[in-house]
Design a protein around this motif. Structure first.
Motif, PDB file in Angstrom:
ATOM      1  N   UNK A   1       0.828  -1.210   0.000  1.00  0.00           N
ATOM      2  CA  UNK A   1       0.000   0.000   0.000  1.00  0.00           C
ATOM      3  C   UNK A   1       0.861   1.258   0.000  1.00  0.00           C
ATOM      4  N   UNK A   2       1.899   1.264   0.814  1.00  0.00           N
ATOM      5  CA  UNK A   2       2.789   2.430   0.896  1.00  0.00           C
ATOM      6  C   UNK A   2       3.540   2.653  -0.414  1.00  0.00           C
ATOM      7  N   UNK A   3       4.043   1.567  -0.998  1.00  0.00           N
ATOM      8  CA  UNK A   3       4.823   1.682  -2.223  1.00  0.00           C
ATOM      9  C   UNK A   3       3.962   2.093  -3.411  1.00  0.00           C
ATOM     10  N   UNK A   4       2.746   1.582  -3.466  1.00  0.00           N
ATOM     11  CA  UNK A   4       1.839   1.972  -4.548  1.00  0.00           C
ATOM     12  C   UNK A   4       1.526   3.461  -4.452  1.00  0.00           C
ATOM     13  N   UNK A   5       1.272   3.927  -3.237  1.00  0.00           N
ATOM     14  CA  UNK A   5       0.990   5.354  -3.038  1.00  0.00           C
ATOM     15  C   UNK A   5       2.219   6.190  -3.395  1.00  0.00           C
ATOM     16  N   UNK A   6       3.410   5.711  -3.050  1.00  0.00           N
ATOM     17  CA  UNK A   6       4.643   6.432  -3.382  1.00  0.00           C
ATOM     18  C   UNK A   6       4.840   6.514  -4.892  1.00  0.00           C
ATOM     19  N   UNK A   7       4.412   5.473  -5.595  1.00  0.00           N
ATOM     20  CA  UNK A   7       4.509   5.487  -7.060  1.00  0.00           C
ATOM     21  C   UNK A   7       3.540   6.490  -7.645  1.00  0.00           C
ATOM     22  N   UNK A   8       2.352   6.574  -7.085  1.00  0.00           N
ATOM     23  CA  UNK A   8       1.385   7.567  -7.563  1.00  0.00           C
ATOM     24  C   UNK A   8       1.900   8.984  -7.339  1.00  0.00           C
ATOM     25  N   UNK A   9       2.636   9.169  -6.255  1.00  0.00           N
ATOM     26  CA  UNK A   9       3.182  10.482  -5.931  1.00  0.00           C
ATOM     27  C   UNK A   9       4.454  10.795  -6.712  1.00  0.00           C
ATOM     28  N   UNK A  10       5.150   9.769  -7.174  1.00  0.00           N
ATOM     29  CA  UNK A  10       6.376   9.970  -7.947  1.00  0.00           C
ATOM     30  C   UNK A  10       7.660   9.731  -7.184  1.00  0.00           C
ATOM     31  N   UNK A  11       7.573   9.345  -5.896  1.00  0.00           N
ATOM     32  CA  UNK A  11       8.774   9.009  -5.130  1.00  0.00           C
ATOM     33  C   UNK A  11       9.416   7.750  -5.692  1.00  0.00           C
ATOM     34  N   UNK A  12       8.565   6.829  -6.136  1.00  0.00           N
ATOM     35  CA  UNK A  12       8.992   5.628  -6.853  1.00  0.00           C
ATOM     36  C   UNK A  12       8.519   5.793  -8.288  1.00  0.00           C
ATOM     37  N   UNK A  13       9.343   5.411  -9.243  1.00  0.00           N
ATOM     38  CA  UNK A  13       8.982   5.567 -10.652  1.00  0.00           C
ATOM     39  C   UNK A  13       8.258   4.351 -11.219  1.00  0.00           C
ATOM     40  N   UNK A  14       8.745   3.158 -10.857  1.00  0.00           N
ATOM     41  CA  UNK A  14       8.167   1.921 -11.386  1.00  0.00           C
ATOM     42  C   UNK A  14       7.956   0.943 -10.242  1.00  0.00           C
ATOM     43  N   UNK A  15       6.787   0.307 -10.230  1.00  0.00           N
ATOM     44  CA  UNK A  15       6.488  -0.650  -9.161  1.00  0.00           C
ATOM     45  C   UNK A  15       5.943  -1.943  -9.747  1.00  0.00           C
ATOM     46  N   UNK A  16       6.257  -3.037  -9.068  1.00  0.00           N
ATOM     47  CA  UNK A  16       5.657  -4.332  -9.368  1.00  0.00           C
ATOM     48  C   UNK A  16       5.056  -4.836  -8.064  1.00  0.00           C
ATOM     49  N   UNK A  17       3.727  -4.865  -7.985  1.00  0.00           N
ATOM     50  CA  UNK A  17       3.052  -5.253  -6.744  1.00  0.00           C
ATOM     51  C   UNK A  17       1.799  -6.062  -7.075  1.00  0.00           C
ATOM     52  N   UNK A  18       1.309  -6.786  -6.084  1.00  0.00           N
ATOM     53  CA  UNK A  18       0.107  -7.584  -6.273  1.00  0.00           C
ATOM     54  C   UNK A  18      -1.042  -6.740  -6.808  1.00  0.00           C
ATOM     55  N   UNK A  19      -1.738  -7.251  -7.824  1.00  0.00           N
ATOM     56  CA  UNK A  19      -2.825  -6.505  -8.453  1.00  0.00           C
ATOM     57  C   UNK A  19      -3.906  -6.123  -7.449  1.00  0.00           C
ATOM     58  N   UNK A  20      -4.137  -6.982  -6.476  1.00  0.00           N
ATOM     59  CA  UNK A  20      -5.170  -6.702  -5.474  1.00  0.00           C
ATOM     60  C   UNK A  20      -4.887  -5.408  -4.713  1.00  0.00           C
ATOM     61  N   UNK A  21      -3.602  -5.052  -4.573  1.00  0.00           N
ATOM     62  CA  UNK A  21      -3.248  -3.822  -3.873  1.00  0.00           C
ATOM     63  C   UNK A  21      -3.715  -2.574  -4.597  1.00  0.00           C
ATOM     64  N   UNK A  22      -3.842  -2.668  -5.918  1.00  0.00           N
ATOM     65  CA  UNK A  22      -4.283  -1.512  -6.710  1.00  0.00           C
ATOM     66  C   UNK A  22      -5.801  -1.343  -6.661  1.00  0.00           C
ATOM     67  N   UNK A  23      -6.516  -2.427  -6.330  1.00  0.00           N
ATOM     68  CA  UNK A  23      -7.978  -2.352  -6.339  1.00  0.00           C
ATOM     69  C   UNK A  23      -8.534  -1.505  -5.202  1.00  0.00           C
ATOM     70  N   UNK A  24      -7.684  -1.128  -4.253  1.00  0.00           N
ATOM     71  CA  UNK A  24      -8.133  -0.256  -3.166  1.00  0.00           C
ATOM     72  C   UNK A  24      -8.612   1.088  -3.708  1.00  0.00           C
ATOM     73  N   UNK A  25      -8.042   1.506  -4.838  1.00  0.00           N
ATOM     74  CA  UNK A  25      -8.467   2.772  -5.450  1.00  0.00           C
ATOM     75  C   UNK A  25      -8.856   2.611  -6.914  1.00  0.00           C
ATOM     76  N   UNK A  26      -8.443   1.501  -7.534  1.00  0.00           N
ATOM     77  CA  UNK A  26      -8.746   1.293  -8.948  1.00  0.00           C
ATOM     78  C   UNK A  26      -9.679   0.093  -9.086  1.00  0.00           C
ATOM     79  N   UNK A  27     -10.968   0.354  -9.030  1.00  0.00           N
ATOM     80  CA  UNK A  27     -11.971  -0.699  -8.977  1.00  0.00           C
ATOM     81  C   UNK A  27     -12.061  -1.594 -10.219  1.00  0.00           C
ATOM     82  N   UNK A  28     -11.820  -1.085 -11.444  1.00  0.00           N
ATOM     83  CA  UNK A  28     -11.959  -1.959 -12.613  1.00  0.00           C
ATOM     84  C   UNK A  28     -11.143  -3.245 -12.534  1.00  0.00           C
ATOM     85  N   UNK A  29     -10.009  -3.223 -11.825  1.00  0.00           N
ATOM     86  CA  UNK A  29      -9.156  -4.412 -11.731  1.00  0.00           C
ATOM     87  C   UNK A  29      -9.794  -5.513 -10.887  1.00  0.00           C
ATOM     88  N   UNK A  30     -10.847  -5.196 -10.142  1.00  0.00           N
ATOM     89  CA  UNK A  30     -11.521  -6.215  -9.341  1.00  0.00           C
ATOM     90  C   UNK A  30     -12.172  -7.278 -10.221  1.00  0.00           C
TER      91      UNK A  30
END
Length: 333
Positions: free
Chosen positions: A76-105
């Motif tokens: 959750x922290x790393x995904x948010x950091x990627x959205x903010x630009x602190x991290x440029x590229x992330x590889x994380x479980x798809x379920x972690x993105x569904x907290x804010x990106x519902x289509x992936x559900x």
């Protein structure tokens, strides 16, 4: 007149310096540096390492630096950091993105893909792009999809061959309503538990089964009490490779093409790694005495759920997108 001449002389000096390698000229030649990160270890981390390897080998003016797992936060922290630009590229479980990106559900629907190979081809292509087409609204650009394993069923007390065999079975599932719905519809008794609680639950009888891949049973050390394993392929889990949109926009069209291709290639590499890890996991489990059903009656599970009509129950959910579902089903054929 003297001021004009002085100004012209200054401009001549600037251009002369630039032509022989001044800091101004060198700045334009400096590579774009990207920070890539995976919150977890194992295959997902190896996937992001592969991405960096591919981009760096292309010598396209983009340098990717991979940070060790755990150093830049959890999913959750790393995904948010990627959205903010602190991290440029992330590889994380798809379920972690569904907290804010519902289509992936939509990817959490049961028996959507028959196997991981099918998921790989569909997600690293036009349908995957369609599913994540709205990522830009959240500051992200979709690069590709890796694998985190197909979910099956393993038990402590009974072999599972048909859907009838799970009647009343206490099976641990992740804390997700979609997972609970599936097993309730199958007649089992699902128990939503966090992964760290699973091993104890299996040992004391709070749970009699789990729905993980062989790779995860071994990696998470949750197989001590497991006696039977059935390959029912009921749910697929992915790992999404994404990039901060502002970082993406800084790249030239040629660099974007290379980075995008690297995302797809790294994603496919992740699928190959999971395949190998699952075979190794099966060998470990067999050595531990686990009995395998490699050809269970998968159709009996689909029939019990009434797939694909089962998906209609989510018609009113905000995340449900009939067009996306149809695109996946049509791609499967």
């Amino acid at each position: 007149m003297k001021k004009l001449i002085a100004l012209l002389l200054c401009l001549v000096m600037v251009f002369a310096l630039a032509s022989v390698g001044s800091p101004l000229a060198l700045a334009a030649d400096k590579p774009v540096k990207l920070i890539a990160y995976c919150p977890g270890a194992g295959v997902p981390f190896q996937t992001v390492e592969k991405f960096a390897e591919i981009v760096n080998a292309a010598d396209c003016g983009v340098e990717v630096e991979v940070h060790e797992n755990g150093t830049l936060g959890n999913d959750a922290e790393a995904i948010e950091s990627t959205r903010m630009g602190t991290i440029d590229v992330i590889c994380a479980g798809t379920s972690g993105f569904t907290a804010f990106y519902e289509p992936a559900k939509i990817l959490d629907l049961p028996f959507l893909f028959s196997d991981a190979e099918q998921a790989c081809d569909i997600m690293n292509g036009p349908v995957g792009e369609e599913i994540f087409a709205g990522f830009g609204e959240f500051g992200l650009t979709y690069l590709g999809e890796g694998d985190n394993g197909m979910r099956h069923i393993s038990t402590t007390n009974r072999p599972i061959h048909t859907a009838a065999d799970v009647e009343g079975l206490k099976i641990r599932v992740p804390t997700s309503q979609l997972y609970l719905d599936v097993w309730e519809a199958l007649g089992a008794t699902p128990v939503a538990l966090a992964l760290p609680e699973l091993a104890l639950a299996l040992s004391n009888g709070t749970a009699e089964a789990q729905d993980n891949a062989t790779y995860h049973l071994v990696a998470n050390a949750t197989y001590d009490n497991i006696k039977y394993f059935s390959y029912i392929n009921y749910m697929w889990m992915g790992t999404t490779i994404a990039m901060n949109s502002k970082s993406w926009d800084k790249l030239s069209a040629e660099q974007q093409e290379i980075v995008k291709a690297a995302g797809y290639e790294a994603g496919r590499y992740g699928f190959e790694l999971i395949k190998e890890a699952n075979l190794e996991g099966e060998a470990t489990l067999r050595e531990a005495g686990v009995e395998f059903d490699t050809e269970p009656d998968v159709q009996s599970f689909k029939d019990k759920l009434d797939i694909p009509a089962y998906y209609d129950r989510y018609e009113e959910e905000t995340w449900f997108n009939r067009d996306l579902l149809n695109a996946i089903l049509e791609a499967i054929g």
